[in-house]
Design a protein around this motif. Sequence first.
Motif, PDB file in Angstrom:
ATOM      1  N   PHE A  32       0.878  -1.165   0.000  1.00 44.70           N
ATOM      2  CA  PHE A  32       0.000   0.000   0.000  1.00 44.70           C
ATOM      3  C   PHE A  32       0.915   1.214   0.000  1.00 44.70           C
ATOM      4  O   PHE A  32       1.327   1.696   1.054  1.00 44.70           O
ATOM      5  CB  PHE A  32      -0.907  -0.020   1.243  1.00 44.70           C
ATOM      6  N   LEU A  33       1.263   1.664  -1.194  1.00 43.32           N
ATOM      7  CA  LEU A  33       2.241   2.736  -1.338  1.00 43.32           C
ATOM      8  C   LEU A  33       1.574   4.091  -1.226  1.00 43.32           C
ATOM      9  O   LEU A  33       0.489   4.312  -1.760  1.00 43.32           O
ATOM     10  CB  LEU A  33       2.970   2.590  -2.677  1.00 43.32           C
ATOM     11  N   ASN A  34       2.256   4.992  -0.509  1.00 45.22           N
ATOM     12  CA  ASN A  34       1.772   6.361  -0.298  1.00 45.22           C
ATOM     13  C   ASN A  34       0.365   6.362   0.312  1.00 45.22           C
ATOM     14  O   ASN A  34      -0.553   7.013  -0.175  1.00 45.22           O
ATOM     15  CB  ASN A  34       1.807   7.150  -1.606  1.00 45.22           C
ATOM     16  N   ALA A  35       0.228   5.616   1.395  1.00 44.54           N
ATOM     17  CA  ALA A  35      -1.074   5.437   2.043  1.00 44.54           C
ATOM     18  C   ALA A  35      -1.507   6.690   2.782  1.00 44.54           C
ATOM     19  O   ALA A  35      -0.694   7.435   3.324  1.00 44.54           O
ATOM     20  CB  ALA A  35      -1.002   4.270   3.020  1.00 44.54           C
ATOM     21  N   ASN A  36      -2.815   6.883   2.828  1.00 42.05           N
ATOM     22  CA  ASN A  36      -3.378   7.958   3.647  1.00 42.05           C
ATOM     23  C   ASN A  36      -3.782   7.373   5.005  1.00 42.05           C
ATOM     24  O   ASN A  36      -3.619   6.179   5.261  1.00 42.05           O
ATOM     25  CB  ASN A  36      -4.561   8.626   2.937  1.00 42.05           C
ATOM     26  N   GLN A  37      -4.328   8.208   5.875  1.00 38.73           N
ATOM     27  CA  GLN A  37      -4.687   7.781   7.233  1.00 38.73           C
ATOM     28  C   GLN A  37      -5.692   6.621   7.206  1.00 38.73           C
ATOM     29  O   GLN A  37      -5.553   5.658   7.950  1.00 38.73           O
ATOM     30  CB  GLN A  37      -5.263   8.963   8.026  1.00 38.73           C
ATOM     31  N   ALA A  38      -6.704   6.706   6.356  1.00 41.27           N
ATOM     32  CA  ALA A  38      -7.740   5.665   6.294  1.00 41.27           C
ATOM     33  C   ALA A  38      -7.156   4.323   5.864  1.00 41.27           C
ATOM     34  O   ALA A  38      -7.459   3.288   6.473  1.00 41.27           O
ATOM     35  CB  ALA A  38      -8.855   6.093   5.346  1.00 41.27           C
ATOM     36  N   THR A  39      -6.302   4.323   4.852  1.00 43.43           N
ATOM     37  CA  THR A  39      -5.677   3.083   4.394  1.00 43.43           C
ATOM     38  C   THR A  39      -4.760   2.523   5.469  1.00 43.43           C
ATOM     39  O   THR A  39      -4.775   1.327   5.751  1.00 43.43           O
ATOM     40  CB  THR A  39      -4.881   3.327   3.097  1.00 43.43           C
ATOM     41  N   PHE A  40      -3.991   3.384   6.092  1.00 46.67           N
ATOM     42  CA  PHE A  40      -3.097   2.972   7.168  1.00 46.67           C
ATOM     43  C   PHE A  40      -3.883   2.269   8.274  1.00 46.67           C
ATOM     44  O   PHE A  40      -3.525   1.181   8.717  1.00 46.67           O
ATOM     45  CB  PHE A  40      -2.359   4.196   7.729  1.00 46.67           C
ATOM     46  N   GLU A  41      -4.963   2.894   8.731  1.00 45.06           N
ATOM     47  CA  GLU A  41      -5.756   2.320   9.818  1.00 45.06           C
ATOM     48  C   GLU A  41      -6.391   0.993   9.419  1.00 45.06           C
ATOM     49  O   GLU A  41      -6.414   0.040  10.198  1.00 45.06           O
ATOM     50  CB  GLU A  41      -6.822   3.307  10.277  1.00 45.06           C
ATOM     51  N   LYS A  42      -6.895   0.917   8.216  1.00 42.94           N
ATOM     52  CA  LYS A  42      -7.528  -0.309   7.731  1.00 42.94           C
ATOM     53  C   LYS A  42      -6.532  -1.464   7.684  1.00 42.94           C
ATOM     54  O   LYS A  42      -6.816  -2.571   8.146  1.00 42.94           O
ATOM     55  CB  LYS A  42      -8.134  -0.078   6.348  1.00 42.94           C
ATOM     56  N   VAL A  43      -5.354  -1.216   7.117  1.00 46.71           N
ATOM     57  CA  VAL A  43      -4.371  -2.285   6.943  1.00 46.71           C
ATOM     58  C   VAL A  43      -3.758  -2.701   8.273  1.00 46.71           C
ATOM     59  O   VAL A  43      -3.645  -3.895   8.559  1.00 46.71           O
ATOM     60  CB  VAL A  43      -3.274  -1.869   5.944  1.00 46.71           C
ATOM     61  N   THR A  44      -3.373  -1.760   9.107  1.00 45.57           N
ATOM     62  CA  THR A  44      -2.737  -2.128  10.370  1.00 45.57           C
ATOM     63  C   THR A  44      -3.732  -2.759  11.336  1.00 45.57           C
ATOM     64  O   THR A  44      -3.372  -3.636  12.110  1.00 45.57           O
ATOM     65  CB  THR A  44      -2.047  -0.933  11.048  1.00 45.57           C
ATOM     66  N   ALA A  45      -4.982  -2.367  11.288  1.00 48.33           N
ATOM     67  CA  ALA A  45      -5.985  -2.952  12.181  1.00 48.33           C
ATOM     68  C   ALA A  45      -6.311  -4.387  11.784  1.00 48.33           C
ATOM     69  O   ALA A  45      -6.694  -5.194  12.625  1.00 48.33           O
ATOM     70  CB  ALA A  45      -7.258  -2.114  12.170  1.00 48.33           C
ATOM     71  N   SER A  46      -6.145  -4.716  10.520  1.00 44.89           N
ATOM     72  CA  SER A  46      -6.495  -6.058  10.053  1.00 44.89           C
ATOM     73  C   SER A  46      -5.408  -7.082  10.333  1.00 44.89           C
ATOM     74  O   SER A  46      -5.611  -8.268  10.108  1.00 44.89           O
ATOM     75  CB  SER A  46      -6.807  -6.035   8.557  1.00 44.89           C
ATOM     76  N   THR A  47      -4.252  -6.677  10.863  1.00 47.04           N
ATOM     77  CA  THR A  47      -3.169  -7.636  11.077  1.00 47.04           C
ATOM     78  C   THR A  47      -3.512  -8.653  12.150  1.00 47.04           C
ATOM     79  O   THR A  47      -2.981  -9.754  12.133  1.00 47.04           O
ATOM     80  CB  THR A  47      -1.841  -6.938  11.462  1.00 47.04           C
ATOM     81  N   GLY A  48      -4.382  -8.354  13.064  1.00 43.21           N
ATOM     82  CA  GLY A  48      -4.731  -9.304  14.108  1.00 43.21           C
ATOM     83  C   GLY A  48      -5.565 -10.454  13.612  1.00 43.21           C
ATOM     84  O   GLY A  48      -5.591 -11.521  14.218  1.00 43.21           O
ATOM     85  N   THR A  49      -6.236 -10.282  12.495  1.00 39.29           N
ATOM     86  CA  THR A  49      -7.126 -11.325  11.999  1.00 39.29           C
ATOM     87  C   THR A  49      -6.509 -12.190  10.918  1.00 39.29           C
ATOM     88  O   THR A  49      -7.044 -13.238  10.618  1.00 39.29           O
ATOM     89  CB  THR A  49      -8.407 -10.688  11.423  1.00 39.29           C
ATOM     90  N   ASN A  50      -5.407 -11.777  10.349  1.00 38.14           N
ATOM     91  CA  ASN A  50      -4.901 -12.564   9.228  1.00 38.14           C
ATOM     92  C   ASN A  50      -3.470 -13.072   9.403  1.00 38.14           C
ATOM     93  O   ASN A  50      -2.849 -13.462   8.438  1.00 38.14           O
ATOM     94  CB  ASN A  50      -5.031 -11.772   7.917  1.00 38.14           C
ATOM     95  N   GLU A  51      -2.955 -13.058  10.627  1.00 37.03           N
ATOM     96  CA  GLU A  51      -1.638 -13.637  10.883  1.00 37.03           C
ATOM     97  C   GLU A  51      -0.531 -13.041  10.019  1.00 37.03           C
ATOM     98  O   GLU A  51       0.315 -13.755   9.506  1.00 37.03           O
ATOM     99  CB  GLU A  51      -1.683 -15.153  10.702  1.00 37.03           C
ATOM    100  N   ARG A  52      -0.559 -11.737   9.837  1.00 30.54           N
ATOM    101  CA  ARG A  52       0.446 -11.055   9.043  1.00 30.54           C
ATOM    102  C   ARG A  52       1.078  -9.947   9.876  1.00 30.54           C
ATOM    103  O   ARG A  52       0.499  -9.479  10.838  1.00 30.54           O
ATOM    104  CB  ARG A  52      -0.184 -10.473   7.781  1.00 30.54           C
ATOM    105  N   VAL A  53       2.243  -9.527   9.468  1.00 32.14           N
ATOM    106  CA  VAL A  53       2.909  -8.370  10.037  1.00 32.14           C
ATOM    107  C   VAL A  53       2.905  -7.295   8.969  1.00 32.14           C
ATOM    108  O   VAL A  53       3.154  -7.569   7.796  1.00 32.14           O
ATOM    109  CB  VAL A  53       4.355  -8.701  10.470  1.00 32.14           C
ATOM    110  N   VAL A  54       2.590  -6.072   9.366  1.00 30.37           N
ATOM    111  CA  VAL A  54       2.608  -4.950   8.434  1.00 30.37           C
ATOM    112  C   VAL A  54       3.804  -4.068   8.782  1.00 30.37           C
ATOM    113  O   VAL A  54       3.935  -3.627   9.922  1.00 30.37           O
ATOM    114  CB  VAL A  54       1.301  -4.126   8.512  1.00 30.37           C
ATOM    115  N   LEU A  55       4.656  -3.852   7.794  1.00 33.18           N
ATOM    116  CA  LEU A  55       5.760  -2.899   7.957  1.00 33.18           C
ATOM    117  C   LEU A  55       5.289  -1.569   7.412  1.00 33.18           C
ATOM    118  O   LEU A  55       4.818  -1.491   6.280  1.00 33.18           O
ATOM    119  CB  LEU A  55       6.993  -3.364   7.179  1.00 33.18           C
ATOM    120  N   VAL A  56       5.393  -0.526   8.224  1.00 33.32           N
ATOM    121  CA  VAL A  56       5.000   0.816   7.808  1.00 33.32           C
ATOM    122  C   VAL A  56       6.266   1.647   7.667  1.00 33.32           C
ATOM    123  O   VAL A  56       6.996   1.857   8.635  1.00 33.32           O
ATOM    124  CB  VAL A  56       4.021   1.465   8.805  1.00 33.32           C
ATOM    125  N   ASP A  57       6.507   2.094   6.451  1.00 33.34           N
ATOM    126  CA  ASP A  57       7.693   2.882   6.118  1.00 33.34           C
ATOM    127  C   ASP A  57       7.301   4.352   6.076  1.00 33.34           C
ATOM    128  O   ASP A  57       6.588   4.785   5.174  1.00 33.34           O
ATOM    129  CB  ASP A  57       8.237   2.422   4.767  1.00 33.34           C
TER     130      ASP A  57
END
Length: 143
Positions: A32-57
């Motif tokens: 998710f390149l050049n994410a805005n606040q909404a995309t950031f919140e959506k992706v990072t909040a979903s990490t608990g349900t899908n067994e993934r780690v999100v790296l935020v640069d």
Amino acid sequence: MQSAFKLARPLRRISGPPHRAFSISSRRAEHFLNANQATFEKVTASTGTNERVVLVDFYADWCQPCKILSPILEKVTANVETKTGSGRALDLVTVNTDEEVVLASQFRISSIPTVVAFKDGKPVSQFVGALNEAGLRQFLETI
């Protein structure tokens, strides 16, 4: 008539069920390149349900170390075989600190590049500065 049968025969084999190129993974890594606040919140909040780690640069276009680190992050996270030390797959979110000032201040980003790892929806680790690929892989082993 017989030659038409021979031509149709290979077509039947080709039209069989498609093969999945990434059958070893339930989902390919997402960027998710050049994410805005909404995309950031959506992706990072979903990490608990899908067994993934999100790296935020957190980066800026004018930052030279950011330009070194970004391609390394994209390469490493695009490889579906790359896992964290806990065996989780990776996604990548990039946030331009010049455009998303509120988000950067929320995480107290004072130096860039800063990479924050989110696991189960919460920040668990981070590093500041550009790392080479080996350094990034060492960081991932700690997550």
